[in-house]
Design an enzyme around this catalytic site. Structure first.
Site, PDB file in Angstrom:
ATOM      1  N   ASP A  50       0.810  -1.441  -0.057  1.00 33.19           N
ATOM      2  CA  ASP A  50      -0.062   0.094   0.053  1.00 33.19           C
ATOM      3  C   ASP A  50       0.922   1.192  -0.075  1.00 33.19           C
ATOM      4  OD1 ASP A  50      -2.331  -1.470  -0.079  1.00 33.19           O
ATOM      5  OD2 ASP A  50      -2.515  -1.542   2.294  1.00 33.19           O
ATOM      6  N   GLU A 128     -32.248 -13.662 -17.328  1.00 31.97           N
ATOM      7  CA  GLU A 128     -31.491 -14.509 -16.754  1.00 31.97           C
ATOM      8  C   GLU A 128     -30.588 -13.647 -15.948  1.00 31.97           C
ATOM      9  OE1 GLU A 128     -29.015 -16.575 -19.765  1.00 31.97           O
ATOM     10  OE2 GLU A 128     -30.538 -16.630 -21.067  1.00 31.97           O
ATOM     11  N   LYS A 130     -27.508 -11.678 -14.484  1.00 31.07           N
ATOM     12  CA  LYS A 130     -26.140 -11.338 -15.047  1.00 31.07           C
ATOM     13  C   LYS A 130     -25.161 -11.757 -14.128  1.00 31.07           C
ATOM     14  CE  LYS A 130     -23.788  -7.859 -17.594  1.00 31.07           C
ATOM     15  NZ  LYS A 130     -22.505  -7.922 -16.962  1.00 31.07           N
ATOM     16  N   LYS A 304     -32.764 -11.549 -23.304  1.00 29.72           N
ATOM     17  CA  LYS A 304     -32.489 -12.242 -24.551  1.00 29.72           C
ATOM     18  C   LYS A 304     -33.741 -12.572 -25.173  1.00 29.72           C
ATOM     19  CE  LYS A 304     -28.423 -14.478 -22.412  1.00 29.72           C
ATOM     20  NZ  LYS A 304     -27.712 -15.487 -22.219  1.00 29.72           N
ATOM     21  N   LYS A 328     -29.025  -3.229 -15.921  1.00 31.46           N
ATOM     22  CA  LYS A 328     -28.132  -3.206 -14.718  1.00 31.46           C
ATOM     23  C   LYS A 328     -28.754  -2.590 -13.542  1.00 31.46           C
ATOM     24  CE  LYS A 328     -23.981  -3.762 -15.309  1.00 31.46           C
ATOM     25  NZ  LYS A 328     -22.869  -3.377 -16.134  1.00 31.46           N
ATOM     26  N   CYS A 422      -2.819  23.883 -22.824  1.00 35.76           N
ATOM     27  CA  CYS A 422      -2.354  22.467 -23.098  1.00 35.76           C
ATOM     28  C   CYS A 422      -1.392  22.371 -21.950  1.00 35.76           C
ATOM     29  CB  CYS A 422      -1.799  22.025 -24.143  1.00 35.76           C
ATOM     30  SG  CYS A 422      -1.113  20.269 -23.932  1.00 35.76           S
ATOM     31  N   CYS A 424       0.983  20.878 -21.389  1.00 36.24           N
ATOM     32  CA  CYS A 424       2.338  20.262 -21.907  1.00 36.24           C
ATOM     33  C   CYS A 424       3.362  21.397 -22.001  1.00 36.24           C
ATOM     34  CB  CYS A 424       2.235  19.653 -23.470  1.00 36.24           C
ATOM     35  SG  CYS A 424       1.781  20.959 -24.737  1.00 36.24           S
ATOM     36  N   CYS A 452       2.765  18.742 -29.915  1.00 31.66           N
ATOM     37  CA  CYS A 452       2.673  18.657 -28.582  1.00 31.66           C
ATOM     38  C   CYS A 452       3.020  17.269 -28.044  1.00 31.66           C
ATOM     39  CB  CYS A 452       1.130  18.561 -28.290  1.00 31.66           C
ATOM     40  SG  CYS A 452       0.782  18.155 -26.586  1.00 31.66           S
TER      41      CYS A 452
HETATM   42  S1  IVH Z   1     -24.971 -13.581 -22.602  1.00 27.89           S
HETATM   43  C1  IVH Z   1     -23.455 -12.117 -27.031  1.00 27.89           C
HETATM   44  N1  IVH Z   1     -25.835 -14.195 -20.195  1.00 27.89           N
HETATM   45  O1  IVH Z   1     -21.963 -10.227 -19.455  1.00 27.89           O
HETATM   46  C2  IVH Z   1     -23.489 -11.960 -25.354  1.00 27.89           C
HETATM   47  N2  IVH Z   1     -23.895 -12.738 -20.300  1.00 27.89           N
HETATM   48  O2  IVH Z   1     -21.482  -7.753 -20.611  1.00 27.89           O
HETATM   49  C3  IVH Z   1     -23.627 -13.007 -24.793  1.00 27.89           C
HETATM   50  N3  IVH Z   1     -22.942 -12.528 -18.374  1.00 27.89           N
HETATM   51  O3  IVH Z   1     -19.349 -11.067 -21.182  1.00 27.89           O
HETATM   52  C4  IVH Z   1     -23.377 -13.044 -23.361  1.00 27.89           C
HETATM   53  N4  IVH Z   1     -24.221 -13.245 -16.903  1.00 27.89           N
HETATM   54  O4  IVH Z   1     -19.574 -12.377 -18.993  1.00 27.89           O
HETATM   55  C5  IVH Z   1     -24.871 -13.648 -20.993  1.00 27.89           C
HETATM   56  N5  IVH Z   1     -26.756 -14.574 -18.189  1.00 27.89           N
HETATM   57  C6  IVH Z   1     -25.950 -14.282 -18.949  1.00 27.89           C
HETATM   58  C7  IVH Z   1     -24.664 -13.553 -18.352  1.00 27.89           C
HETATM   59  C8  IVH Z   1     -23.758 -12.909 -19.194  1.00 27.89           C
HETATM   60  C9  IVH Z   1     -23.288 -12.698 -17.121  1.00 27.89           C
HETATM   61  C10 IVH Z   1     -21.650 -11.582 -18.615  1.00 27.89           C
HETATM   62  C11 IVH Z   1     -20.795 -12.181 -19.728  1.00 27.89           C
HETATM   63  C12 IVH Z   1     -20.627 -11.158 -20.704  1.00 27.89           C
HETATM   64  C13 IVH Z   1     -21.168 -10.053 -20.008  1.00 27.89           C
HETATM   65  C14 IVH Z   1     -21.437  -8.764 -21.049  1.00 27.89           C
END
Ligand code: IVH
Length: 708
Positions: A50, A128, A130, A304, A328, A422, A424, A452
């Site tokens: 650190d 699904e 994430k 999806k 998100k 700038c 610089c 620059c």
């Molecule tokens: S589908 C074509 N499903 O999110 C994209 N991604 O920001 C296919 N992730 O790189 C991804 N959970 O690492 C998908 N249920 C889920 C997910 C998921 C996490 C992550 C994955 C991807 C990132 C995209």
């Protein structure tokens, strides 16, 4: 290792010494990171580590313009291990676009319906969780695991087969039936909360540094040199997607998840299949309620489109699919004090104000810097030095300042005056950038261009960066040193250096160098004399020309001579050349303008020419020549009924045709749908072949709409 507490006090360093010290700290901290993350054998205590990091930050606070691109203060995750071999993904591993609100979700659904021309019909989606880990792609041939790779930059990842094989939830052999002869199963490697806590407790007991969050722990654990360490780490895996497959195996995402489950994978138990906007919003609300009770981190919900034929029609935009979006959860926030505002100069001269913050933990990560975007943003938020500010961080994005806590503004805090020059040594005036149409933008740029020194060095750094020329042994540290000593001023100098005996002789006797390292450097530079056209284009650092666009341009022009000749014509504002560039997929007015401006500069042209003289530029993969439309220029006009415009364009290009937006003597085929107007008229006048959409599809050999 020098004791950080007895080195020269940061206040006593002059600029030249600071450059050296920052380089030393970057190297030293990177070495400690390697020992910690990859070798699992840290050699210093957390406190000393650190202290080194703080010393680095203190020097950067005094000399903000000296901050290195590889600065330890910018690094969140562990560095890439050098010893995994690269794996080029058969199908790129893309990222997802983000949605942050109900409105964004509504717009996502509306966009899909517009694109598919669906009218009132509700679209079915999967929702699904994430998973907050890192993605991996695992290849099975005849049901047997043959290779596993990390995502890397999406195109090329790292071969981590041995490590992935230690993950209990990844089958070595697919169970059940119905799997294609070859399939790349994709999903997320992650840490469960309990395992993460146990891992950190163990590290703490052993006096080692802990991981800041489960995602970093998963990434650090998967990228271990020794698979035995990975094996001891309780990594887990959820499958949710696939890459290259030898044959289709499902008709919907939902069915695909069922199949993955039947082959022995874990799929998230919380995924649901929903219909329409209502379904999307409900699923998000449900997941947000479940989140605190889950045994692993999630940072949102992935929506999806369920039907795979629709996914295929929707295709991709740049690096993300049109058929999916990541909704998100809101960003995590914290309060801290803004200690300084520094101005950084980028490769293209754009200046960015950066907030230096009193260190604060936001969502498990210590934040010391935040972006302030531009002068207007500072004025709009009225951010003043000394203010208490709300900082937020979402995922991997750069932390941002949300607002000022006005009640806590110290007396005498003055509005920030954005410099008009700038930082610089040349102190060149900053100019506001204007758009193609002449409107002022929020971006301010140093007008010094290559004069620059900040821009020159940034340009050189870009040139040698991993995704550009990637010259082993010529990292930022050496490059900066060579630049400061006047050995390298422009990209071609790198190649000249490798054949300049006088310089090489001087290098051989230089501190930290020697016969071997000079030989290796020369070999590394020589190896790069053969440059694929797309890398060459990307490395030039033309604004708006990232890797994807560079690749498109390379494919479009085919070879270096054609590319450069075309760019000269674009610079001279030749309408045909501009149109040709504009017609390339993913290329728009901004790229045409940027390329024109770049090649209109004598200085740039000279630099590019000098570089080209040092290289053998390898031709890009040629477009197909064995199809009925190869080499033909096609214009689509009027309404298309069996495919969208983007599909039509992508399909034609895949077969080696060029798609233009206006009809000229060079046009070979005009595909006209209902409502076609002036383009159809011009085509008839010029005697160009006109066909209907069905005739076009018959010509290219498919009644089906082409897959994007
Ligand atoms: S589908 C074509 N499903 O999110 C994209 N991604 O920001 C296919 N992730 O790189 C991804 N959970 O690492 C998908 N249920 C889920 C997910 C998921 C996490 C992550 C994955 C991807 C990132 C995209």
């Amino acid at each position: 290792m020098p004791d950080p507490t007895t080195s020269v006090a940061t206040d006593d360093l002059d600029e030249a010494a600071a450059v050296g010290e920052l380089a030393r700290l970057a190297d030293e901290l990177a070495a400690h990171d390697r020992r910690y993350y990859q070798d699992e054998a840290p050699t210093i205590s957390d406190g000393d580590y650190d202290a080194l990091k703080q010393r680095n930050s203190a020097i950067e606070a005094r000399f903000p313009h000296l901050r290195r691109e590889d600065s330890p203060s910018l690094r969140v995750g562990p560095a890439r291990a050098a010893s995994f071999s690269p794996v080029t993904h058969g199908v790129p591993m893309l990222s997802l676009d983000n949605a942050f609100s109900d409105d964004d979700a509504v717009e996502f659904d509306a966009r899909i319906r517009r694109f598919l021309r669906l009218g009132e019909e509700a679209v079915a989606y999967t929702a699904e969780p994430k998973i907050d880990g890192l993605s991996a792609s695992i290849r099975y041939e005849n049901g047997v695991l043959v290779r596993g790779a990390t995502r890397g930059d999406g195109r090329v990842g790292e071969d981590v087969t041995a490590n992935l094989k230690t993950v209990g939830e990844i089958p070595h052999r697919l169970a059940g039936s119905g799997w294609p002869e070859m399939i790349e199963v994709r999903g997320e490697i992650y840490f469960g909360h309990a395992d993460f806590a146990a891992l950190n407790a163990g590290a703490e007991a052993a006096g080692q540094r802990t991981y800041v969050n489960p995602r970093n722990a998963a990434s650090g654990s998967l990228r271990q040199i020794d698979p035995k360490i990975t094996a001891a780490r309780s990594l887990r895996f959820f499958a949710y997607a696939w890459g290259e497959v030898s044959a289709p195996f499902a008709e919907s995402q939902w069915q695909a998840l069922e199949m993955l489950k039947s082959w022995g994978f874990q799929v998230t138990p919380h995924a649901t299949r929903v219909e329409g906007v209502e379904g999307l919003l409900d699923a998000y609300a449900r997941m947000a309620t479940q989140r605190p009770h889950l045994s692993f981190d999630i940072d949102g919900v992935v929506y999806k489109v369920d039907r795979l034929d629709w996914q295929a029609r929707l295709g991709f935009v740049s690096r993300s699919p049109r058929w999916a979006v990541a909704r998100k959860f809101p960003a995590e926030q914290a309060r801290t004090v803004l200690e300084a505002i520094d101005i950084q100069v980028g490769r293209t001269g754009a200046v960015t104000p950066v907030a230096r913050l009193r260190p604060v933990t936001v969502g498990g990560v210590v934040v010391v810097n935040a972006t302030l975007h531009n002068a207007d943003e500072i004025a709009r938020k009225d951010v003043r030095i000394g203010d208490t500010v709300v900082v937020q961080r979402a995922g991997d994005v750069i932390p941002q300042i949300v607002e000022v806590v006005l009640d806590e503004r110290p007396a005498g805090a003055e509005p920030f005056i954005f410099p008009d020059r700038c930082p610089c040594p040349l102190a060149t005036p900053l100019a506001r950038e204007t758009t193609v149409s002449g409107a002022e933008t929020v971006v301010r740029r140093c007008t010094g261009e290559f004069a620059c020194p900040f821009q020159r060095i940034e340009h050189l750094k870009h040139f040698v960066s991993r995704r550009a020329f990637d010259i082993e042994g010529l990292g930022e540290k050496q490059l900066t040193a060579f630049y400061e000593e006047g050995l390298i001023a422009e990209p071609a100098d790198i190649f000249r250096l490798a054949r300049n005996e006088a310089i090489l002789a001087a290098l051989r006797v230089r501190d930290g160098y020697g016969e071997t390292s000079v030989r290796n450097l020369v070999a590394a530079i020589t190896a790069r004399r053969q440059a694929p056209l797309d890398r060459f284009i990307f490395s030039l650092g033309i604004r708006h020309v990232g890797e994807t666009t560079a690749l498109t341009m390379a494919r479009g022009y085919g070879d270096g001579e054609t590319f450069l000749a075309a760019m000269d014509r674009v610079a001279a504002r030749d309408p045909v050349a501009m149109e040709e560039l504009d017609a390339l997929d993913q290329v728009g007015g901004a790229v045409v303008a940027a390329a024109g401006a770049y090649f209109a500069e004598d200085h740039n042209r000279r630099i590019v020419q000098a570089l080209k003289n040092e290289l053998t530029i390898l031709d890009a993969e040629r477009p197909k020549t064995d199809t009925p439309v190869a080499g033909k220029t096609v214009v689509f006009t009027g309404a298309l009924e069996r495919m969208t415009r983007d599909e039509a364009k992508a399909g034609a290009e895949r077969l080696g045709a060029k798609v233009a937006s206006s009809v000229s003597k060079k046009t070979d085929i005009v595909v006209a749908g209902p409502g076609a107007g002036s383009k159809l008229k011009t085509a008839t006048e010029l005697g160009i072949a006109v066909m209907s959409e069905d005739e076009w599809l018959a010509l290219i050999g498919g009644g089906d709409a082409p897959r994007v």
